[in-house]
Scaffold this active site. Sequence first.
Site, PDB file in Angstrom:
ATOM      1  N   ILE A   1       0.870  -1.184   0.000  1.00 22.69           N
ATOM      2  CA  ILE A   1       0.000   0.000   0.000  1.00 22.69           C
ATOM      3  C   ILE A   1       0.902   1.228   0.000  1.00 22.69           C
ATOM      4  O   ILE A   1       1.792   1.335   0.858  1.00 22.69           O
ATOM      5  CB  ILE A   1      -0.890   0.021   1.283  1.00 22.69           C
ATOM      6  CG1 ILE A   1      -1.847  -1.179   1.317  1.00 22.69           C
ATOM      7  CG2 ILE A   1      -1.639   1.348   1.431  1.00 22.69           C
ATOM      8  CD1 ILE A   1      -2.935  -1.186   0.247  1.00 22.69           C
ATOM      9  N   HIS A   2       0.722   2.115  -0.974  1.00 23.81           N
ATOM     10  CA  HIS A   2       1.555   3.330  -0.927  1.00 23.81           C
ATOM     11  C   HIS A   2       0.893   4.585  -1.501  1.00 23.81           C
ATOM     12  O   HIS A   2       1.450   5.667  -1.425  1.00 23.81           O
ATOM     13  CB  HIS A   2       2.886   3.101  -1.648  1.00 23.81           C
ATOM     14  CG  HIS A   2       2.793   3.138  -3.146  1.00 23.81           C
ATOM     15  ND1 HIS A   2       2.360   2.072  -3.890  1.00 23.81           N
ATOM     16  CD2 HIS A   2       3.067   4.123  -4.037  1.00 23.81           C
ATOM     17  CE1 HIS A   2       2.375   2.390  -5.157  1.00 23.81           C
ATOM     18  NE2 HIS A   2       2.797   3.637  -5.291  1.00 23.81           N
ATOM     19  N   ARG A   3      -0.299   4.466  -2.105  1.00 25.98           N
ATOM     20  CA  ARG A   3      -0.927   5.654  -2.716  1.00 25.98           C
ATOM     21  C   ARG A   3      -1.306   6.671  -1.641  1.00 25.98           C
ATOM     22  O   ARG A   3      -1.893   6.286  -0.614  1.00 25.98           O
ATOM     23  CB  ARG A   3      -2.215   5.271  -3.444  1.00 25.98           C
ATOM     24  CG  ARG A   3      -2.017   4.329  -4.574  1.00 25.98           C
ATOM     25  CD  ARG A   3      -1.769   5.024  -5.887  1.00 25.98           C
ATOM     26  NE  ARG A   3      -1.173   4.051  -6.780  1.00 25.98           N
ATOM     27  CZ  ARG A   3      -0.211   4.302  -7.644  1.00 25.98           C
ATOM     28  NH1 ARG A   3       0.267   5.524  -7.766  1.00 25.98           N
ATOM     29  NH2 ARG A   3       0.273   3.356  -8.404  1.00 25.98           N
TER      30      ARG A   3
END
Length: 379
Positions: free
Chosen positions: A217-219
């Site tokens: 997860i990085h957005r």
Amino acid sequence: MKVITIVGARPQFIKAAAISRAIREGFRNTIEEIIIHTGQHYDNNMSDVFFNDLGIPAPQYHLGIGSLTHSQQTGRMMEAIEKVLVLKKPDAVIVYGDTNTTLAGALAASKLHIPVVHIEAGLRSFNKNMPEEINRVLTDHVSTLLFSPTDTGIKNLRAEGFREHFGGNHSADHPGIYHSGDIMLDNTLYFAELAEKRSEVLQKLNPEGKPYILATIHRPSNTDKCQHLRSIMNAFNDIAQTGMKIILPLHPRTRSRLNEKHNSEILEKLEKNPYIVLADPVSFLDMILLEKNAEMIVTDSGGVQKEAYFLQKPAIIAREETEWVEIVKTGNAALCGAHQMKILKAFENFAENKPDYYPEYFGDGNAARFICNTIYNSL
Ligand code: UD1
Ligand code: UDP
């Protein structure tokens, strides 16, 4: 022919490996490649590890721009890139994907009338709240050669007024659009074998050999909204309740958000859960091996959802939309946004019914060779 490749963020190093390999294998005497690293990503595990592992030539220019606001980062990159382009006078500049590095490279080159080659052209989320959507639309519209990995990308370009223009004489006013296939399929096929031989990540992160889900997860839309971050992490806790292990290599943006005081309760819950493994970012070889052995993948990454598909793993996409619409249409991936219940439901559905049909939407693993050939013969 002299080309300058401009990279700066993790997925671009990996993509550049495919083109550098194709140049080495088929164009050693005809294409000279010079690499500029903007420094958008700079931690060892976000940058150097890829150059060391994937056989990418060392960058001749490292601009060291680092983390800044969007405009500061893009502007400073443009200024520094322009200096190198003026000095080296390349025949073409290659940019990848949709990061600030992509846009800075495309703008700096096009204003010097140097042909821009955009690899991963035509993809659209139709959501301009994503910085990437702005970057990719603008980059496409100043490019001379546009290589789309998918048929959908070509359709998107046609809808924006691009026309196929074969037979050479391409320019920014008469760009060439090509359906090349996906260089990330080339990479997945090439490195999956190497990963089996070299990576020890499974012994490190899953020594007991349990079935696991791989998650990334990085957005900003997921990490920077406390409610979204909590909802996704709660879904991971729910999945872990069923006895399924979750391996979560944390992007530095996500790590730093989880370390913020107002998120301490989320972090504590994750750390206490014996079924959840929080890890640092891993190398590409480690990543491929983790993907290959996972039961399923949960991600908001563009690259990872596609690698899941290449390796025939169902993907739960923690976004409201995707540029890779094909994999959702065929039911191999599910769009769940940051909704705890939707993620859990998708996990249960895929656990019960594993898709077994993965049509070849992304080419045959020879995209990089096609791209090099086209660049060499049409510029
Ligand atoms: C960028 C891209 C995104 C891509 C992602 C790949 C833009 C607008 N976004 O997002 O499209 O999916 O890269 O990973 O270009 N940081 C570190 N060390 C690093 C790099 C980043 O600590 O080596 C931290 C910094 O706090 C930084 C934050 O991560 O502010 C975000 O980095 P940035 O490059 O701005 O955006 P990404 O989220 O990585
Ligand atoms: N990746 C990696 N290590 C990690 C996480 C991702 O090597 O810890 C690789 C992944 O396999 C994919 C690429 O990085 O090839 C995707 O990058 P990212 O998710 O950062 O960006 P996006 O594709 O969303 O732009």
